[in-house]
Design an enzyme around this catalytic site. Structure first.
Site, PDB file in Angstrom:
ATOM      1  N   ASN A  80      10.126   3.368   7.031  1.00  0.00           N
ATOM      2  CA  ASN A  80       9.363   2.120   7.091  1.00  0.00           C
ATOM      3  C   ASN A  80      10.326   0.946   6.903  1.00  0.00           C
ATOM      4  O   ASN A  80      11.277   1.047   6.140  1.00  0.00           O
ATOM      5  CB  ASN A  80       8.290   2.131   5.981  1.00  0.00           C
ATOM      6  CG  ASN A  80       7.566   0.816   5.817  1.00  0.00           C
ATOM      7  OD1 ASN A  80       7.507   0.268   4.714  1.00  0.00           O
ATOM      8  ND2 ASN A  80       7.010   0.275   6.874  1.00  0.00           N
TER       9      ASN A  80
ATOM     10  N   MET B  82      -1.464  -2.331   4.119  1.00  0.00           N
ATOM     11  CA  MET B  82      -1.106  -3.744   3.952  1.00  0.00           C
ATOM     12  C   MET B  82      -2.315  -4.523   3.452  1.00  0.00           C
ATOM     13  O   MET B  82      -3.366  -4.522   4.097  1.00  0.00           O
ATOM     14  CB  MET B  82      -0.612  -4.331   5.279  1.00  0.00           C
ATOM     15  CG  MET B  82       0.670  -3.710   5.792  1.00  0.00           C
ATOM     16  SD  MET B  82       1.074  -4.267   7.471  1.00  0.00           S
ATOM     17  CE  MET B  82      -0.117  -3.315   8.440  1.00  0.00           C
TER      18      MET B  82
ATOM     19  N   CYS C 118       4.988  -2.055  -3.778  1.00  0.00           N
ATOM     20  CA  CYS C 118       4.546  -3.454  -3.657  1.00  0.00           C
ATOM     21  C   CYS C 118       5.419  -4.366  -4.517  1.00  0.00           C
ATOM     22  O   CYS C 118       5.572  -4.140  -5.714  1.00  0.00           O
ATOM     23  CB  CYS C 118       3.091  -3.593  -4.073  1.00  0.00           C
ATOM     24  SG  CYS C 118       2.509  -5.307  -4.016  1.00  0.00           S
TER      25      CYS C 118
ATOM     26  N   ARG D  55       4.399  -4.736   9.849  1.00  0.00           N
ATOM     27  CA  ARG D  55       4.254  -6.042  10.507  1.00  0.00           C
ATOM     28  C   ARG D  55       4.390  -5.959  12.030  1.00  0.00           C
ATOM     29  O   ARG D  55       3.884  -6.827  12.747  1.00  0.00           O
ATOM     30  CB  ARG D  55       5.269  -7.023   9.917  1.00  0.00           C
ATOM     31  CG  ARG D  55       4.902  -7.463   8.499  1.00  0.00           C
ATOM     32  CD  ARG D  55       5.962  -8.340   7.866  1.00  0.00           C
ATOM     33  NE  ARG D  55       7.153  -7.588   7.509  1.00  0.00           N
ATOM     34  CZ  ARG D  55       8.265  -8.121   7.023  1.00  0.00           C
ATOM     35  NH1 ARG D  55       8.335  -9.438   6.873  1.00  0.00           N
ATOM     36  NH2 ARG D  55       9.291  -7.367   6.705  1.00  0.00           N
TER      37      ARG D  55
END
Length: 345
Positions: A202, A18, A102, A227
């Protein structure tokens, strides 16, 4: 289904790559709290091969972070191969990971990240070029497609496997979804059933219970937490306990949570050359650490103005010494009870 590098075989837990978050101090902390594999922030192949100082600086990692993967992105197969060669020769991680996931505009406008998913021939060319540039295992991280019309995670995953990818992580959203809607875990299950290489699940993991549910619903070989790790690196230990059928360890009390935050802050200060800049950049982590703490709004306001580690220590010490702290906790509990009662009604 074996991973191409040494790691525990019973559902490894990954810390997701991240930008601006999974830097070395946080990776080290998460390893300490039970993450089995960590991956660097995604880094530009052009920046690596041109030996950009800021890019190479983000490639630094310590022995306590292994096994670690370096994640690179780009749409030029030649540049990607050259970047993989430099990373391999100079930094020697356990594996190279390619970012095809991304969704950020400045990355995809040059067809990097999930932008590559518009052209699966390009995806395969990039993978093959990276493999040619390294003796290390090459893995990939993908989304389910560029948009709904091109959504086909199984086909994308098969093309990656055919090109030589040794493991694959899927975030089951399209690029156009960004982070909206729900991650379609059933797509992780479909990809896991179709591939012969390990599939890492994920997306939408906020708690240890979410992580375990994903693994049981999808059969993924590993779990990648993103997160859900913000402000709670202990989520990895909690997840491992539940996977092993043990009671979930309680989240640390406020005092211990502050200690962990300060430990993380000291690691960040030691890692960065500019202490003031490190403190300012660390503010986001501080906001995550105090989420859910009684009177957290006021606490966050103070923490989001700090410019040094000593200020963080002072803010935490002042909060813990405040005799009204227990009143804040009681008020918070009452508000929570009221909300639950309204929801039940």
């Amino acid at each position: 289904m074996r991973f191409p590098f040494a790691v525990r075989e019973d559902t490894p837990l990954y810390l997701a790559p991240m930008a601006g978050v999974s830097e070395s101090p946080f990776r080290r902390l998460c390893r300490r709290f039970g993450a089995d594999v960590v991956v660097t922030e995604f880094l530009s192949a052009e920046g690596i091969r041109r030996e950009n100082a800021a890019t190479l600086d983000k490639l630094r990692f310590g022995a306590d972070e292994r096994p670690i993967g370096v994640q690179i992105f780009g749409a030029d197969p030649i540049a990607m191969g050259e970047a993989a060669r430099l990373v391999t020769d100079v930094f020697q991680p356990e594996f190279i990971d390619i970012n095809f996931g991304c969704p950020v505009k400045k990355v995809v406008k040059r067809n990097g990240g999930s932008g590559c998913l518009k052209d699966l021939d390009l995806v395969q060319s990039v993978i093959k070029s990276v493999i040619a540039g390294t003796h290390l295992p090459v893995t990939v991280k993908i989304r389910s497609g560029w948009n709904e019309e091109m959504r086909d995670p199984v086909q994308i995953a098969l093309r990656c496997q055919d090109a030589g990818a040794r493991a694959l992580a899927l975030h089951p959203r399209t690029r156009t979804q960004m982070y909206s809607g729900n991650a379609r875990w059933e797509e992780i299950a479909a990809v896991a059933a179709a591939l012969e290489i390990p599939v890492i699940g994920n997306g939408d993991i906020k708690t240890a219970e979410d992580a375990v549910r994903m693994q049981r619903e999808t059969g993924c070989a590993a779990i990648m937490i993103a997160r859900g790790s913000f402000g709670q690196p202990w989520i990895f230990d909690q997840t491992r306990a539940l996977l092993e059928g043990k009671p979930k360890p309680e989240a640390p009390p406020i005092e211990r949570r502050f200690e962990i935050a300060l430990e993380h802050a000291r690691m960040a200060e030691d890692y960065e050359a500019d202490p003031r800049g490190a403190a300012i950049e660390f503010r986001k982590h501080l906001g995550w650490y105090v989420k859910g703490v009684p009177n957290s709004a006021e606490l966050r306001r103070k923490l989001h103005s700090v410019v040094s580690l000593s200020e963080v220590e002072e803010v935490f010490a002042s909060y813990l010494a405040d005799p009204r702290r227990h009143d804040y906790a009681s008020a918070s509990d009452s508000e929570s009870d009221s909300a639950e009662a309204q929801a039940a009604a």
